[in-house]
Motif scaffolding. Sequence first.
Motif, PDB file in Angstrom:
ATOM      1  N   THR A 192       0.833  -1.227   0.000  1.00 33.97           N
ATOM      2  CA  THR A 192       0.000   0.000   0.000  1.00 33.97           C
ATOM      3  C   THR A 192       0.856   1.261   0.000  1.00 33.97           C
ATOM      4  N   LYS A 193       0.551   2.117  -0.961  1.00 36.67           N
ATOM      5  CA  LYS A 193       1.159   3.443  -1.046  1.00 36.67           C
ATOM      6  C   LYS A 193       0.044   4.463  -0.889  1.00 36.67           C
ATOM      7  N   ILE A 194       0.339   5.516  -0.137  1.00 34.79           N
ATOM      8  CA  ILE A 194      -0.655   6.587   0.030  1.00 34.79           C
ATOM      9  C   ILE A 194      -0.141   7.834  -0.676  1.00 34.79           C
ATOM     10  N   LEU A 195      -1.019   8.462  -1.453  1.00 43.60           N
ATOM     11  CA  LEU A 195      -0.684   9.670  -2.210  1.00 43.60           C
ATOM     12  C   LEU A 195      -1.363  10.878  -1.574  1.00 43.60           C
ATOM     13  N   ASP A 196      -0.555  11.785  -1.057  1.00 44.48           N
ATOM     14  CA  ASP A 196      -1.093  13.030  -0.488  1.00 44.48           C
ATOM     15  C   ASP A 196      -1.241  14.050  -1.617  1.00 44.48           C
ATOM     16  N   SER A 197      -2.361  14.727  -1.650  1.00 43.94           N
ATOM     17  CA  SER A 197      -2.659  15.655  -2.750  1.00 43.94           C
ATOM     18  C   SER A 197      -2.899  17.064  -2.223  1.00 43.94           C
ATOM     19  N   PRO A 198      -2.700  18.083  -3.071  1.00 42.16           N
ATOM     20  CA  PRO A 198      -3.103  19.439  -2.668  1.00 42.16           C
ATOM     21  C   PRO A 198      -4.614  19.559  -2.609  1.00 42.16           C
ATOM     22  N   SER A 199      -5.100  20.510  -1.860  1.00 43.87           N
ATOM     23  CA  SER A 199      -6.547  20.619  -1.609  1.00 43.87           C
ATOM     24  C   SER A 199      -7.327  21.036  -2.855  1.00 43.87           C
ATOM     25  N   ILE A 200      -8.615  20.703  -2.854  1.00 46.72           N
ATOM     26  CA  ILE A 200      -9.518  21.054  -3.957  1.00 46.72           C
ATOM     27  C   ILE A 200      -9.753  22.558  -3.927  1.00 46.72           C
ATOM     28  N   ILE A 201      -9.810  23.156  -5.114  1.00 44.80           N
ATOM     29  CA  ILE A 201     -10.046  24.602  -5.210  1.00 44.80           C
ATOM     30  C   ILE A 201     -11.546  24.849  -5.320  1.00 44.80           C
ATOM     31  N   ALA A 202     -12.070  25.626  -4.392  1.00 44.55           N
ATOM     32  CA  ALA A 202     -13.505  25.952  -4.388  1.00 44.55           C
ATOM     33  C   ALA A 202     -13.837  26.885  -5.540  1.00 44.55           C
ATOM     34  N   ASP A 203     -14.965  26.627  -6.199  1.00 45.20           N
ATOM     35  CA  ASP A 203     -15.397  27.450  -7.333  1.00 45.20           C
ATOM     36  C   ASP A 203     -15.867  28.821  -6.833  1.00 45.20           C
ATOM     37  N   PRO A 204     -15.506  29.914  -7.536  1.00 38.59           N
ATOM     38  CA  PRO A 204     -15.940  31.245  -7.061  1.00 38.59           C
ATOM     39  C   PRO A 204     -17.447  31.476  -7.115  1.00 38.59           C
ATOM     40  N   SER A 205     -18.195  30.575  -7.792  1.00 40.94           N
ATOM     41  CA  SER A 205     -19.658  30.707  -7.861  1.00 40.94           C
ATOM     42  C   SER A 205     -20.347  30.295  -6.558  1.00 40.94           C
ATOM     43  N   ASN A 206     -19.612  29.682  -5.630  1.00 36.77           N
ATOM     44  CA  ASN A 206     -20.181  29.265  -4.337  1.00 36.77           C
ATOM     45  C   ASN A 206     -20.589  30.473  -3.494  1.00 36.77           C
ATOM     46  N   ASN A 207     -21.421  30.202  -2.485  1.00 39.00           N
ATOM     47  CA  ASN A 207     -21.851  31.286  -1.573  1.00 39.00           C
ATOM     48  C   ASN A 207     -20.699  31.713  -0.660  1.00 39.00           C
ATOM     49  N   THR A 208     -20.889  32.838   0.012  1.00 42.99           N
ATOM     50  CA  THR A 208     -19.819  33.438   0.829  1.00 42.99           C
ATOM     51  C   THR A 208     -19.359  32.528   1.965  1.00 42.99           C
ATOM     52  N   LEU A 209     -20.275  31.750   2.539  1.00 41.51           N
ATOM     53  CA  LEU A 209     -19.922  30.834   3.636  1.00 41.51           C
ATOM     54  C   LEU A 209     -18.961  29.763   3.146  1.00 41.51           C
ATOM     55  N   ALA A 210     -19.289  29.149   2.008  1.00 42.37           N
ATOM     56  CA  ALA A 210     -18.441  28.094   1.439  1.00 42.37           C
ATOM     57  C   ALA A 210     -17.076  28.661   1.064  1.00 42.37           C
ATOM     58  N   LEU A 211     -17.049  29.859   0.502  1.00 49.10           N
ATOM     59  CA  LEU A 211     -15.774  30.478   0.121  1.00 49.10           C
ATOM     60  C   LEU A 211     -14.935  30.835   1.345  1.00 49.10           C
ATOM     61  N   ALA A 212     -15.594  31.241   2.421  1.00 51.62           N
ATOM     62  CA  ALA A 212     -14.882  31.611   3.658  1.00 51.62           C
ATOM     63  C   ALA A 212     -14.232  30.400   4.311  1.00 51.62           C
ATOM     64  N   LEU A 213     -14.933  29.251   4.316  1.00 50.02           N
ATOM     65  CA  LEU A 213     -14.438  28.057   5.009  1.00 50.02           C
ATOM     66  C   LEU A 213     -13.629  27.108   4.129  1.00 50.02           C
ATOM     67  N   ARG A 214     -13.839  27.148   2.816  1.00 57.47           N
ATOM     68  CA  ARG A 214     -13.246  26.119   1.943  1.00 57.47           C
ATOM     69  C   ARG A 214     -12.240  26.624   0.913  1.00 57.47           C
TER      70      ARG A 214
END
Length: 561
Positions: free
Chosen positions: A298-320
Amino acid sequence: AELKKASKRLTCHKRYKIQKKIREHHRKVRKEAKKRGRKKPKKDPGVPSAAPFKEELLREAEQRKQRLEELKQKQKLNRQKEHEKKRKLEAKKNAAKIKEKAEGKESSGKSKAKTNKLLDKNSKKSFCRELKKVIEASDVVLEVLDARDPMGCRCPQLEQAVICSGGDKKLLLVLNKIDLVPKENLEKWLNYLKKEFPTIAFKSATLMKDRTMEQFTKRRARVDLSRTTECFGSKCLLKLLQDHVRTQNKAIQVGVVGFPNVGKSSIINSLKGVRACNVGLTRGVTKSMQIVHIDKQTKILDSPSIIADPSNNTLALALRTILNTEETASAGVLEGVDAILNHCSKQQVMMHYSIPDFRNTEEFLTLLAQKRGMLKKGGVPDIENIAKVLLCDWTGAKISYHSQPPESHTRPPYLTEDITAKMQECFNLKNLEEENKNAVQALKCPSPASSITFQSAGMTNGTIQENKVIEEVSEWENLETSMEGEEDEEDFTESDDDQDDVEEKKDIREVTRKAKFGKRQTSPTNSEKQIAESEHSNSLSLSLDKTADEDDAYDFNTDYV
């Protein structure tokens, strides 16, 4: 006709006035001198002639004087040498600048290419590229969710990409930070999520043992690290992965994916038992794919985080969103805090921060800043910095809050019963449920009264494809453009026409920057306007006070102007 010099003649009234003021000043000085009393400087009596070893003492005194003079001369020489070195360096720099200017566009193009290469690692497109690599290379994908807001941490685009990728790829949901949620709420979420994908309750170890940790424990043996190094759900996850290896009869690669500050790297560290990946409170610490070997199979691959789309609401953009709190605009941070407070119960927030009743976010931040002692000059509360700290606390593992799962279970359009059955094929679900129950029972969870109730905004859309990513202008590019503007100003200071051209270029650059930032920036809130007005009024009052003080003292230079 030559211009005549302005005459220095004064009116008699002004001249006598000045003379009078000078006389008064001298009188004051004399009075003060009388009060102090005149103390004559004591003369050095020297060595008396009757003293023994008089000649030796005088010689020693002369030697001391000589040494001091020598030291002074040496210091002078050293200073001169330093000045010469600085002059030479400045001459070299000037010569290099002249060469660069002579080369022109070629040198500027090369420097820009170098900066672009350096900035490419931190760009959103590179994040998407690395994330895509992880999804393609992995046999099992672990989507990490924050137990406080699991629905807000789910990305429908990612789940769809894994399902549509083909082959026998499996998607597992890992509920991390379960120690920050009440037990009843945790059980509800586990029951809700297991209907779609196999879910694992997980609590990662915050402090992992490394070389620095060993030294720390040796020096301070009394420190209790049982709670910080304690991990729940790691054995369960490893068993599931081993079962998948047996069914496949080959080595597998496991990709760990999720939004920022969800705890991807900390899960890998807790599975490995050693600090293999870098972990931090700031968002977007992992910037490229990292391979960690757990066993031979077993190998584990660490990845960079997902980029939140700018079309999301302000709460999602603030936290994600991947944001650096030092670089982000104050308006965006304040909007994010406002969105968080609007989705929480006011009384619980007041109880948690032990703050009196507040009308709006600005008042809340001022009270919090005063309580924590985050003040600017003159005791003004630092609202911007306290807002950034609050955002970091809510995304980190400091605050305990929980969101309720939806009452009626509705599948997303890309998920069918056949796909859920396919995802659950190779795993022993009964053992998984038992292990989850054991982990929940063993955990020390907060009570529902101490945890803040939070209204989730639903799934957050993310961008996985490079083409859809909208890059923002970084600070480095702004610095480059400003530096270029400064150089242009230095070159063209001789003629007025050239200065006008430089100013026009600057205006064009500012317009382009505003156009790029226009989508993300918002109009300033009423709270910010009030702050600006208050600061303006304070500055006016200070200036008025200064003038009042200055009127008392007579300034001799004013009469000559």
